[in-house]
Design a protein around this motif. Sequence first.
Motif, mmCIF file in Angstrom:
data_model
loop_
_atom_site.group_PDB
_atom_site.id
_atom_site.type_symbol
_atom_site.label_atom_id
_atom_site.label_comp_id
_atom_site.label_asym_id
_atom_site.label_seq_id
_atom_site.Cartn_x
_atom_site.Cartn_y
_atom_site.Cartn_z
ATOM 1 N N ARG A 5 -20.120 -3.317 12.066
ATOM 2 C CA ARG A 5 -21.524 -3.101 12.394
ATOM 3 C C ARG A 5 -22.056 -4.124 13.389
ATOM 4 O O ARG A 5 -23.118 -4.691 13.217
ATOM 5 C CB ARG A 5 -22.367 -3.093 11.127
ATOM 6 N N GLU B 259 -18.674 6.320 9.828
ATOM 7 C CA GLU B 259 -18.339 5.401 10.914
ATOM 8 C C GLU B 259 -19.427 4.350 11.131
ATOM 9 O O GLU B 259 -20.599 4.651 11.325
ATOM 10 C CB GLU B 259 -18.159 6.221 12.199
ATOM 11 N N GLY B 260 -18.995 3.094 11.102
ATOM 12 C CA GLY B 260 -19.887 1.984 11.418
ATOM 13 C C GLY B 260 -20.972 1.734 10.385
ATOM 14 O O GLY B 260 -21.968 1.090 10.695
ATOM 15 N N ALA C 6 -32.181 0.589 22.133
ATOM 16 C CA ALA C 6 -33.352 1.246 21.525
ATOM 17 C C ALA C 6 -33.434 0.987 20.020
ATOM 18 O O ALA C 6 -33.482 1.906 19.218
ATOM 19 C CB ALA C 6 -33.316 2.749 21.807
ATOM 20 N N GLY C 7 -33.450 -0.275 19.658
ATOM 21 C CA GLY C 7 -33.654 -0.609 18.258
ATOM 22 C C GLY C 7 -32.385 -0.702 17.432
ATOM 23 O O GLY C 7 -32.389 -1.167 16.306
ATOM 24 N N PHE C 8 -31.297 -0.235 18.028
ATOM 25 C CA PHE C 8 -30.038 -0.249 17.294
ATOM 26 C C PHE C 8 -29.166 -1.376 17.849
ATOM 27 O O PHE C 8 -28.939 -1.459 19.048
ATOM 28 C CB PHE C 8 -29.369 1.120 17.469
ATOM 29 N N LYS D 256 -34.686 5.151 16.663
ATOM 30 C CA LYS D 256 -35.138 3.864 16.124
ATOM 31 C C LYS D 256 -34.651 3.668 14.694
ATOM 32 O O LYS D 256 -34.836 2.609 14.109
ATOM 33 C CB LYS D 256 -36.677 3.773 16.156
ATOM 34 N N GLY E 168 -16.922 2.425 15.570
ATOM 35 C CA GLY E 168 -18.357 2.186 15.607
ATOM 36 C C GLY E 168 -18.750 0.772 15.256
ATOM 37 O O GLY E 168 -19.924 0.483 15.078
ATOM 38 N N ALA E 169 -17.783 -0.131 15.194
ATOM 39 C CA ALA E 169 -18.109 -1.499 14.818
ATOM 40 C C ALA E 169 -18.655 -2.290 15.997
ATOM 41 O O ALA E 169 -19.143 -3.399 15.825
ATOM 42 C CB ALA E 169 -16.882 -2.195 14.245
#
Lengths: 248, 251, 322, 287, 407
Positions: free
Chosen positions: B223, A177-178, B17-19, A148, B42-43
Amino acid sequence: MPETAIAEAPAKAGTGEKILQVRNLEAWYGESHILHGINFDVNAGEVVTLLGRNGAGKTTTLKSIMGIIGKRTGSVQFNSQDIIRATSDKIARMGIAFCPEERGIFSSLDVRENLLLPPVVRAGGLPLEQIFDLFPNLKERLNSQGTKLSGGEQQMLAIARILRTGASFLMLDEPTEGLAPVIIQQIGHTIARLKKEGFTILLVEQNFRFASTVADRYYVVEHGKIIDGFSNSELAANMDKLHTYLGV
Amino acid sequence: MADEFILETEGLTKEFAGFFAVRDVALKVRRGSIHALIGPNGAGKTTCFNLLTKFLKPSAGKILYKGQDITAMAPADVARMGLVRSFQISAVFPHMTALENVRVALQRQHGSSFDFWRSKSVLNRFNDRAQELLNDVGLSEFANTPAVEMPYGRKRALEIATTLALDPEMMLLDEPMAGMGHEDIDKIAALIKRISAKYTILMVEHNLSVVANLSDIITVLTRGQVLAQGHYSELTKDERVKEAYLGAGHA
Amino acid sequence: MTALTDDTLPVTPRAIRDEMIVFVVMALLLAAVPFSGIYPFFVMQALCFALLACAFNLLIGYGGLLSFGHAMFLGTAGYCSAHALKVWALPPELGILVGVAGAFVLSIITGYISIRRQGIYFSMITLALSQLLYFVYLQAPFTHGEDGIQGIPQGRMFGVFDLTKPTVLYYVVLVGFLAGFLLIYRIINSPFGEVLKSIRENEQRAISLGYRTDHYKFLAFVLSGTLAGFAGSLKVFVAQNASLTDVHWSMSGEVVLMTLVGGLGTIFGPVVGAFAIIAMQQYLAGFGQWVTVIQGSIFVICVLTFRRGVIGEIAHYLRRSL
Amino acid sequence: MQALYAQLLVGLINGSFYALLSLGLAVIFGMLNIINFAHGALYMMGAFVAYFLLSLGGINYWWALLIAPIVVGVFGMILERTMLQWLTGLDHLYGLLLTFGIALIVQGVFQNYFGSSGLPYAIPDQLKGGMNLGFMFLPIYRGWVVVFSLVVCIATWFLIEKTRLGANLRAATENPTLVRAFGINVPRMITLTYGLGVGLAALAGVLSAPINQVRPLMGADLIIVVFAVVVIGGMGSIMGSILTGFALGVIEGLTKYFYPEASNTVVFVLMVLVLLVKPTGLTGRAA
Amino acid sequence: MKTKSIASFLLGTALAVTTAGAAFAQDKTVKIGALSDQSGLYADLGGPGSTLAAQMAVEDSGLAAKGWKIEIISGDHQNKPDIGTAIARQWFDVDKVDVIVDVPNSGVALAVNNIVKEKNGVYINSGAATSDLTNAQCSPNTVHWTYDTYMLAHTTGQALVKAGGDTWFFLTADYAFGAALERDTTAVITANGGKVVGGVKHPLNTPDFSSFLLQAQASKAKIIGLANAGGDTTNTIKQAAEFGIVKGGQKLAALLLFLTDVKAIGLETAQGLNFTETFYWDMNDQTRAFSKRFSEKMKNNAPPTMVQAGVYAGVRHYFKALEALGGNPHDGVKVVEKMKSLPTEDDLFGKGEIQPNGRTIHSAYLFEVKKPSESKGPWDFYKLVGSVPGDQAFTPLSESKCALLKK
């Protein structure tokens, strides 16, 4: 592109002796041959960064050192002990800790459980207070479910949990990353501080702007080989080459 | 509008799950263009892809393809409408020959896929077309090689040939150059350029130089959100893009 | 999920001519049995199980689905045929038709339920469904529960072939087996078989090519179930009875064993496996429950060391498909 | 109405066995990715160990409750070390086939030496007799079975969900490679987990010995019902498998009251219905 | 499909071997197939013990000395009709077996019945319960020894109703055998003025009877009739004890119970049970003598069950018929006709006869299980409480639907 395989490490940036020596490391995923003979060194107290394109074999290199790739040959000397045949739990107990690219936060564990999961393998790990000092967010969210957390918090948790084990050699796979720039900066500060604390760090990064803020030396990986290497001071001179290597 | 844009999304969101892997993405892909989706690792590029081809269910938002809402459709049905994807890791049928790989795709539209009582020699009528497709991607001499024995770059080419066999209207390519050496990259890039004359292409790619040469328009994701969109030359001037893509501390 | 037989498949393309040569040799050998002094009932029974195993193999070897309830098709067809022959007094050919139709209907129903889940869940669901059916047959009046349907008349096939004569019966069963075998061979080498293979190799990719893969798996399930039913109907003429044994889960296990021993996903493996297991039961029968122990050991040995099975290993060695 | 209460209670007793067995299956499935077909055979071994302890060594029921799970658990761990561990990385259908083979061997060996008919095992003196609840005469032993298995189930749940060890286990279920790379000996943990799951089965076997006879095939048919329970519950969570186990026992008990002919099939019918509505089972994660 | 030669009894002299087959009428070779459940549910009451009984019958007959060559093979039908028929068929076709004995499990027994008739062999069944063998499905090749459902129902039912057990509740195994037992017993109960107040059918091999027992308890019937067999019966009895049913004043009547079942339940739980058998090892000096010899050869020193005793007696009677014929004609119908024409008499079942439908008639006995305190030995279980003469115990010929009687 120049295919210069460099076996010997360039000028030492760190001060300590060689903590890790990788020679002719080859590795396979099932039938596919990923690493074709990796050679490099890491000295105690250094931050070394592996650069390279997606699929070049950077992550596989870390995983091979950690002993979590099915088939591998060559030699990996850690503190003068060959660990190429050791199982990953033994390697971890010798003092190497690994923080994977996907962070590996366990969804069925809360933050506290995630943090306490890796066993303390030797003395010298950071005490919890110091970890909370580094990552104040974590302390507030101890009872949340691990997944979470935001991406940045997850990354901090992933780094935090390998600090208390006593491992002195950390391998971080793309920690930025990200993540948002401000978080990336924070991670940069953390790594710098860990270096000051005496940790040796092997970093995999695509983001070499970030890497340049922390790294002592670089190796460039392509097609499962180290094709180039230079120190941080030589970075500017190698910029054009790097652009070609990385395709960015 | 529907004519101009072949694929549009509104408020596309995927939450794990929240992400938020993908958040409120509005994408418009112009018919006939090569549209690239770029962003750091990871974008959310691949997640976005899986949402578009229905391999993942969106948490919120809408997907329109040729003006039709496909948000609730099954992946196979989306493919049948001419929106066909490739995968990040090569997706071939390993124990079938290259020719058979392509033929399976040809077979779906043209023939008798449920016919269990006929000999598969009826499929031989697709051989010429399959060979033609293999020739197109430079695999002429591999026709009778089992896919598993082909080198990596050739597998990617085979995958594209298989996709082309469906004669889609739009292709989604997920990192077509991943794991390739230079020689291969150039070949595949040329191939993509060639086929783009006929098809709309949306591709995820990491290799900026490839993207720069190939694409008409680029969307930058970070993101899970769209950061910027435009032609390469415009984006290179955008400070936010540089910072996101190349990282903090960029001189 | 990776396909069950990934590491067992020979990579060379099918050599149809080789396979046909082997087939002809097999057919000739089987046709010579009545002249050999081998007890024909043993061979007939083995042929029925061989057909059952081939049908089962169609599903696992080419569809990647491990059914742990294939006995239900064998038993259902057996009961239907037996009832048709004994109570309705239908001629043999119609009796077979009734049995096959029964298995067909059953496979549609059970396929619809089970095909929605994959892997071990699929196996457990088929197992549970067959157990459900076992209890239904235990209590249904027409099956005569524990007693089974006994003394089934064999009759005259097409009004011509007197099935009470062992030799005639043998050739009828042999022809039935060969026909079933060839049909399965054709299915594997049909346009449909090609799609099935692609689904087993890479289901995600098949979906992305626009194949509604569930429909293909469902058809494979129905074909496999119906052919298993055909084996069950033939068996009625050999054994002259239909009983709960044929629906019990241990029968399903035996079919899996036969196919595993012979080689999953091979053409001739299930036949060899069926003959091997039936022969073993025959000659080791004196050891009582040790037969179960031996069967269990074969399972364990096969899974641990011998995953390709007899024919699979030979094919692998020759680098040919068999 | 009184009879109904009685049947509910009786159903709960059967549910205890379903819960213990499906709990063990779920624990094993989580770590090993194997559907343990040998579970029924190991349940039977638990009962037999209790029988041997009493008839050969004069060791009573209470010790059997402790010793049998350990003995069978160790046996299970040997199985895991010598056979199951070689299946890592293979399709999990091979696990099903291997454990099926193991079940055949174990059952066959016991059948050879003890035949198929049952061996008697007496209810321990302390739990003999019964009490009148007003609506039924409840044998004390049966009441004990419900209470004890509830306690065991909750203790297992607590162990897995609330302790440090359980955290390691859950983490290893999610990502064994990473957990091992943290320095935890995951193979040993897998072995112990198999031992734990199998021990639960053996415990159920000891509990059932005085009620049912000690028979070589006592687990063979039960295990298929438990599979159906597992398909219904979906093996998503520890609590899920416990609750589904008890619930199905109760439903079966009710069926015995209203329509006894269907009592053998009701669990399977329920499974079909659940699958039609919710293909992943009630608490299930996707396969 | 399962056969094995446990022991090849080559009892003939060298002379007999050389002359065997010389003259058809004097053919003195016999091959006996003991077909039983060797390892399953009925292995203890038939199984290897039945093969032993057949061997003892061969030895006791003294035929070897008279130049007969007799061989015994045994097979395991595993309680599966298809396996049973396959073995039987192979025995006749390949092994040239003359007579099949034992065959417990009604389903298998009926299936084998068809084969024996088809192959014109001899069938001496001892282990199966179904009265259909000599009724609707009777055959000119079949002799049914020992017991059947009709006899069990009548003897036990009648005795208990007369003793005051006039209200019954049935726990019935939900298949043909159970239904037949319930039907036959109900007929006896009502004929004797009793009443059936309820019943419940349970599936075969039910591990847990508690729900059914609760219903039986609620019915307040004086007698709870168990129309089931084997493990189901023993489980019911054990669980009934647990739920305090017998202590609550109700009585259990096991309609089919064997010595080995009582052993499995234990006297503590089984005490006071009433049931019927036609043989018990501790009846008289002859039975005790035979049982002593028998148990010495058994692995667990168990005395013979009534099924095993029936195999012995049946084979002895078969030999009598062969001797009377002066050789083995290998013609099943002919041999069985001879068996029917001779009165039966042996140490185990006493005097009797074989009816035209193949039913062997002999006395039946009502037993009660002893209290643990009354038992003096490991197999001392029964107390004789009554007996019924053969002609009253078994189906009267007037009620039989056997086609052989309509000639």
